[in-house]
Design an enzyme around this catalytic site. Sequence first.
Site, PDB file in Angstrom:
ATOM      1  N   TYR A   1      -9.076 -10.563   4.459  1.00 35.80           N
ATOM      2  CA  TYR A   1      -8.698  -8.925   4.367  1.00 35.80           C
ATOM      3  C   TYR A   1     -10.056  -8.443   3.908  1.00 35.80           C
ATOM      4  O   TYR A   1     -11.310  -8.740   2.520  1.00 35.80           O
ATOM      5  CB  TYR A   1      -7.917  -8.792   3.227  1.00 35.80           C
ATOM      6  CG  TYR A   1      -6.384  -9.050   3.585  1.00 35.80           C
ATOM      7  CD1 TYR A   1      -6.057  -9.349   4.467  1.00 35.80           C
ATOM      8  CD2 TYR A   1      -5.567  -8.590   2.550  1.00 35.80           C
ATOM      9  CE1 TYR A   1      -4.572  -9.224   5.328  1.00 35.80           C
ATOM     10  CE2 TYR A   1      -3.872  -8.598   2.475  1.00 35.80           C
ATOM     11  CZ  TYR A   1      -3.986  -8.452   4.310  1.00 35.80           C
ATOM     12  OH  TYR A   1      -2.103  -9.147   4.543  1.00 35.80           O
TER      13      TYR A   1
ATOM     14  N   HIS B   1      -1.525 -17.923   6.587  1.00 38.94           N
ATOM     15  CA  HIS B   1      -1.655 -16.219   6.876  1.00 38.94           C
ATOM     16  C   HIS B   1      -0.057 -16.131   8.474  1.00 38.94           C
ATOM     17  O   HIS B   1       0.389 -15.016   8.762  1.00 38.94           O
ATOM     18  CB  HIS B   1      -2.448 -15.959   7.309  1.00 38.94           C
ATOM     19  CG  HIS B   1      -3.000 -13.854   7.502  1.00 38.94           C
ATOM     20  ND1 HIS B   1      -3.809 -13.424   6.452  1.00 38.94           N
ATOM     21  CD2 HIS B   1      -2.303 -13.555   7.603  1.00 38.94           C
ATOM     22  CE1 HIS B   1      -3.849 -12.590   6.230  1.00 38.94           C
ATOM     23  NE2 HIS B   1      -3.043 -12.108   6.798  1.00 38.94           N
TER      24      HIS B   1
HETATM   25  N1  LIG Z   1       0.768 -11.491   6.324  1.00 40.12           N
HETATM   26  C1  LIG Z   1       0.452 -10.187   7.938  1.00 40.12           C
HETATM   27  O1  LIG Z   1      -0.136 -10.682   8.169  1.00 40.12           O
HETATM   28  C2  LIG Z   1       0.346  -8.783   7.029  1.00 40.12           C
HETATM   29  C3  LIG Z   1       0.638  -8.181   8.010  1.00 40.12           C
HETATM   30  C4  LIG Z   1       0.331  -6.333   7.603  1.00 40.12           C
HETATM   31  C5  LIG Z   1      -0.253  -6.536   6.496  1.00 40.12           C
HETATM   32  N2  LIG Z   1       0.243  -7.119   6.108  1.00 40.12           N
HETATM   33  C6  LIG Z   1       0.717  -6.996   3.479  1.00 40.12           C
HETATM   34  O2  LIG Z   1       1.201  -5.780   3.618  1.00 40.12           O
HETATM   35  C7  LIG Z   1       1.007  -4.614   3.342  1.00 40.12           C
HETATM   36  C8  LIG Z   1       1.264  -3.448   3.412  1.00 40.12           C
HETATM   37  O3  LIG Z   1       1.077  -3.330   5.171  1.00 40.12           O
HETATM   38  P1  LIG Z   1       0.244  -2.658   5.818  1.00 40.12           P
HETATM   39  O4  LIG Z   1      -0.847  -2.493   4.859  1.00 40.12           O
HETATM   40  O5  LIG Z   1      -0.211  -3.175   7.187  1.00 40.12           O
HETATM   41  O6  LIG Z   1       0.700  -1.305   5.336  1.00 40.12           O
HETATM   42  P2  LIG Z   1       2.166  -0.410   5.527  1.00 40.12           P
HETATM   43  O7  LIG Z   1       2.090  -0.631   3.436  1.00 40.12           O
HETATM   44  O8  LIG Z   1       3.544   0.199   5.747  1.00 40.12           O
HETATM   45  O9  LIG Z   1       0.902   1.599   5.833  1.00 40.12           O
HETATM   46  C9  LIG Z   1       0.243   1.047   3.967  1.00 40.12           C
HETATM   47  C10 LIG Z   1      -0.911   2.599   4.585  1.00 40.12           C
HETATM   48  O10 LIG Z   1       0.942   4.006   4.658  1.00 40.12           O
HETATM   49  C11 LIG Z   1      -0.160   4.698   3.627  1.00 40.12           C
HETATM   50  N3  LIG Z   1       0.708   5.208   2.534  1.00 40.12           N
HETATM   51  C12 LIG Z   1       1.688   4.210   1.153  1.00 40.12           C
HETATM   52  N4  LIG Z   1       2.250   4.675   1.121  1.00 40.12           N
HETATM   53  C13 LIG Z   1       2.499   5.991   0.827  1.00 40.12           C
HETATM   54  C14 LIG Z   1       3.358   7.066   1.184  1.00 40.12           C
HETATM   55  N5  LIG Z   1       3.848   7.046  -0.114  1.00 40.12           N
HETATM   56  N6  LIG Z   1       2.649   8.544   1.478  1.00 40.12           N
HETATM   57  C15 LIG Z   1       1.816   8.814   2.906  1.00 40.12           C
HETATM   58  N7  LIG Z   1       1.368   7.357   3.119  1.00 40.12           N
HETATM   59  C16 LIG Z   1       1.415   6.185   2.273  1.00 40.12           C
HETATM   60  C17 LIG Z   1      -1.010   3.876   3.068  1.00 40.12           C
HETATM   61  O11 LIG Z   1      -2.586   4.888   2.813  1.00 40.12           O
HETATM   62  P3  LIG Z   1      -3.287   5.232   1.500  1.00 40.12           P
HETATM   63  O12 LIG Z   1      -3.664   4.299   2.360  1.00 40.12           O
HETATM   64  O13 LIG Z   1      -4.962   6.131   1.825  1.00 40.12           O
HETATM   65  O14 LIG Z   1      -2.789   5.144  -0.016  1.00 40.12           O
HETATM   66  C18 LIG Z   1      -1.679   3.062   4.412  1.00 40.12           C
HETATM   67  O15 LIG Z   1      -2.824   4.288   5.178  1.00 40.12           O
HETATM   68  C19 LIG Z   1      -0.846  -5.122   3.230  1.00 40.12           C
HETATM   69  O16 LIG Z   1      -2.023  -4.366   2.382  1.00 40.12           O
HETATM   70  C20 LIG Z   1      -0.809  -6.574   3.016  1.00 40.12           C
HETATM   71  O17 LIG Z   1      -1.068  -6.559   2.214  1.00 40.12           O
HETATM   72  C21 LIG Z   1       0.034  -8.653   5.528  1.00 40.12           C
END
Ligand SMILES: NC(=O)c1ccc[n+]([C@@H]2O[C@H](COP(=O)([O-])OP(=O)(O)OC[C@H]3O[C@@H](n4cnc5c(N)ncnc54)[C@H](OP(=O)(O)O)[C@@H]3O)[C@@H](O)[C@H]2O)c1
Length: 293
Positions: free
Chosen positions: A69, A127
């Site tokens: 990241y 990962h």
């Molecule tokens: N292992 C893997 O391959 C992998 C892949 C993807 C993700 N991940 C992990 O999982 C975590 C979460 O997944 P993600 O970041 O892909 O997606 P997510 O959590 O589904 O979505 C994040 C997005 O949603 C927005 N958001 C969050 N809370 C909100 C709310 N209450 N209302 C409206 N919008 C909201 C955020 O905006 P703001 O940022 O503006 O608050 C951001 O744009 C990642 O950050 C990472 O740590 C792991």
Amino acid sequence: MALRPLFAWVLMSSHDLPAVELPSGETVPQLGQGTWRMGESARKREAEIAALRLGLDLGMTLIDTAEMYSDGVAEGIVAEAIHGRRDDCFIVTKVLPENSTRAGTIAACERSLKRLKTDRIDLYLLHWRGRPGLEETLAGFEALISSGAIRYWGVSNFDVGDMAELLALPGGTACASNQVLYNLRRRGIEAGLLPWCRGRGIPIMAYSPIEQGRLLHDRVLTAVAIRHRATPAQIALAWVLRQRDMMVIPKAASEAHVRENRAALDIALTEQDLGELNRAFPPPKGPRPLELL
Ligand SMILES: NC(=O)c1ccc[n+]([C@@H]2O[C@H](COP(=O)([O-])OP(=O)(O)OC[C@H]3O[C@@H](n4cnc5c(N)ncnc54)[C@H](OP(=O)(O)O)[C@@H]3O)[C@@H](O)[C@H]2O)c1
């Protein structure tokens, strides 16, 4: 969109979050915080740190990050957020597949520890599967456990076949979690990986639980949200969180989003809600390959 009434989240602001049990018996809060895309803009850094700190205040002490990241910058943001409260946190980070030989895993972990400014990682994940054999990565993980650099190890983006291969290796059953894509629109694991992992006591950690924001304008989700005086993001989260044996790690970079996400734990979806969501986002009819983001 109306938020839940203030009294609801005040009641939720105590630290008694539901917990998920790891295979060791240790428990971690069910709702954590993701960090993908944090650190991409220096301008947003302070807000991101403040959001993570608020999440810690609200009991979301499980933080997920990765060496990938922002090329390690996200781990630096986590270091600042947890400064002075390391012992209250459960830190998850990940080694990239291209680093996942035995020696590469150990070296990557040392770099992550420096960026995180800590002496230990609570859960260290591969990962996704890469070219080095799993036995190589496992040997690295085991060396890191022996030295105290990591407390547990696990994997991410592993489908049933990968998990079966892993668990057949000596020491493979020590896998503490599999972090995979899971949300209303990505329900494939329900027909294979989820019951497989449940049957072996390996908890799933659901990533992208609100599909990176792409679920937010869905008509059905919005209708359910209105009934609960909640937001679509909260309903998407509540839907994943109702499975109490699953860790869930939404990423939020604003304090308002963090508060909303924390309050999602307080939403009890009804049979009517679940029926409507099932029709709009049908469960898989049979096994299908694991989806990744
Ligand atoms: N292992 C893997 O391959 C992998 C892949 C993807 C993700 N991940 C992990 O999982 C975590 C979460 O997944 P993600 O970041 O892909 O997606 P997510 O959590 O589904 O979505 C994040 C997005 O949603 C927005 N958001 C969050 N809370 C909100 C709310 N209450 N209302 C409206 N919008 C909201 C955020 O905006 P703001 O940022 O503006 O608050 C951001 O744009 C990642 O950050 C990472 O740590 C792991």
